[in-house]
Design an enzyme around this catalytic site. Sequence first.
Site, PDB file in Angstrom:
ATOM      1  N   LYS A  70      24.537 -17.847  51.429  1.00 17.41           N
ATOM      2  CA  LYS A  70      25.367 -16.974  50.598  1.00 17.41           C
ATOM      3  C   LYS A  70      26.273 -17.846  49.726  1.00 17.41           C
ATOM      4  O   LYS A  70      27.182 -18.507  50.219  1.00 17.41           O
ATOM      5  CB  LYS A  70      26.205 -16.051  51.470  1.00 17.41           C
ATOM      6  N   ASP A 117      33.409 -20.392  52.458  1.00 16.53           N
ATOM      7  CA  ASP A 117      34.033 -20.414  51.130  1.00 16.53           C
ATOM      8  C   ASP A 117      35.551 -20.299  51.221  1.00 16.53           C
ATOM      9  O   ASP A 117      36.267 -20.810  50.352  1.00 16.53           O
ATOM     10  CB  ASP A 117      33.495 -19.269  50.286  1.00 16.53           C
ATOM     11  N   TYR A 175      36.643 -17.545  60.855  1.00 18.84           N
ATOM     12  CA  TYR A 175      37.449 -16.955  59.776  1.00 18.84           C
ATOM     13  C   TYR A 175      38.695 -16.249  60.313  1.00 18.84           C
ATOM     14  O   TYR A 175      39.806 -16.456  59.826  1.00 18.84           O
ATOM     15  CB  TYR A 175      36.602 -15.977  58.957  1.00 18.84           C
TER      16      TYR A 175
END
Length: 532
Positions: A376, A304, A269
Site C-alpha cells: 500500500k 507511512d 500504530y
Amino acid sequence: MSSRPRQILDLDAATVRRARTLARRAGKPVVDLARSHTTVSVERATLRLAGLAGADHENVPWVNHLVDAVREGVGLEHGVTLPVWDALRRGEAPDLLTLAQKAASGGVRFEVPQGKAATAAGRAGRTAIARGIRTIDRQRAARDRLIARHGNPPRKPWIYLIVATGDIYEDIPQAQAAAREGADIIAVIRSTGQSLLDFVPEGATREGYAGTYATQENFRLMRAALDETSKELGRYVRLTNYASGLCMPEIAALAGLERLDMMLNDSMYGILFRDINPIRTFVDQRFSRQVHARAGIIINTGEDNYLTTADAVDAAHTVTVSQLLNEYFAKEAGLENWQLGLGHAFEIDPTVKDSFRLELAHALLARQLFPEAPLKWMPPTKHMTGDIFRGYLLDGFFNLAGAMTGQGILLVGMMTEAVVTPWISDRDLALQNVRYVMDAAGGLTEDFHPPRDGLIQTRARQVLGEAVELLDTIVTDTSTAGVPPLLAAIADGTFGSMKRPPTKGKGLDGVVRKADGYLNPATDLLETGETR
C-alpha cells in the site's frame, strides 16, 4: 495482485535472509506474550461471534455489559466462555442477550465451572461461536463468487480512495460516485477519536467528526451499496475500514461478518500514535489478524505514519524494520502473502536534492523485499503546503513512482491536503491525475532499470543495511530485564520518535494474564481452521 519487477536492486540474498531472521527473533517474545494474555476486547469479540449484538438505551453495547459483569464476578483469567455458557446451562437466562441484560443490572451469578460442567459449558460455547465463524466463511465464499462474476479491476495498482463525511448516508453516494470515476477500493475513514473508545458504537451513524464511525450497521450499508455499484460497473469494488485502537478484535470480527475486503491493521500504530498500551495492542492485533486470515481480508499497515513524525530519509530504515515485523506477526497469525498490504509512503521533503530518486529507491526496496505482497503506497501529506498546484504536481510524481516500481495499492493523493476535507470535485481531479499517469506510464515497471551501483541501488542497499543493524540492536539489547526487546525498543522511541513503555498507555487495565484452564473456542477454531 502486484506487478513484480525483476530483482533490479541486486540486493544481497544473505542480508535479506538475515533481516527476516532478526525480525522473527524480535517478534517471537511478543507473540509469546500475546498467547499468554487476553483482553476485554478479545472476550467481547468472542461474544460477538456468538451472536451477541445491540446496546442499551445509553448505547452501551451488551457485550461490554456482559464482559464487565463476568470480570467483576469471577475475573477474565479463564475467559468469558466458561462462565457465560455455564450460567446459561444453569438457567440464569434463556439466551445470550437476556443474560447480558440481566447481568447489566447485577442479576446474574457467575461461576468458573469445573469437571463435567466445564466440559459442557465449553462445548455449548464452541457451538455458538462456531456459527459466527461459519458466517465469516460464507462471506468469504460470497466475495469469491462476486469477484468471479464481476471481475477484478483490469489493471494494477488498485486505486484506493478515502470517503468519510461523518454521515454514512452521505458516504454512500460519494463512495459510489468515486467507484464510477475509477476507484477500486473505497476506504471509510473512522471518526476522529474512535480508536480510543473502549466500545463499538451501535447502528447507522450520522455525526462523525472528520470520519464516520465504524459500526456493524455502517459496514452492512456500505457493503450493500458497493455490491450494487460492482454489478453496475462490472468489477468488484472493495471496501476498507480500520481495525485498530481499543476495539481492534471486535471491529475485525464485525468486518468478517459483513464482508469487508481490507482493514487497516498495523501492529504498532495504536501504540505509537494513539498511546495505547503496547501489550494490549499486541494481544488484540494477534486475534484480529487471525480473524482477517479466516475472512480473506487484506490488511493495510501503517508505516507511512512514521514518516509524519520522523524524517523520511533519516528514518527510512525504521519503515523497513516495521514492514519486516508486520510480515512476521501477520504470517504467525495465519495471513498469507497476498493479504499483506504493507505500508510505505512518498514523504521525503521535495526540496531535498534527488528526492524523487530517493523515493524510487525506497519504493523499489519495499517492492522487492515483499514481491508477493500488495504493498500500500501512500501519497505525500507532510509536505503539502496548501498550494494546490504544487500539491497536484507532487501527487503526479507520487503516481509516477508507483507506476515505475509496481506498487499494488495506490492511495489517491489530494491536492487540497492540508486545506479542506476533499469535495467530490477534488476527488474527481485526483482520479484524473491517477488515470493520466497510469494510462501514459503504467507499463514503466517493465522498462525501468536503475544503473548498477547508481544512486538508487546504493540507497536501497544502505536502507536495508541500516534496517538489519537496527534489528540486530533490538534483539541483542539486554538492558531491560524481563521485557521483550521489541517492547524495550518501542519504549526508547525507536519508531516514529514516540516513546511508549509497556507499563503505561490506554487500555492497560483491560489486559489479563490467562490462567491454567483458560478457554476461548474462537481462538481454537481460528488456529485450527475447524468450523465446529
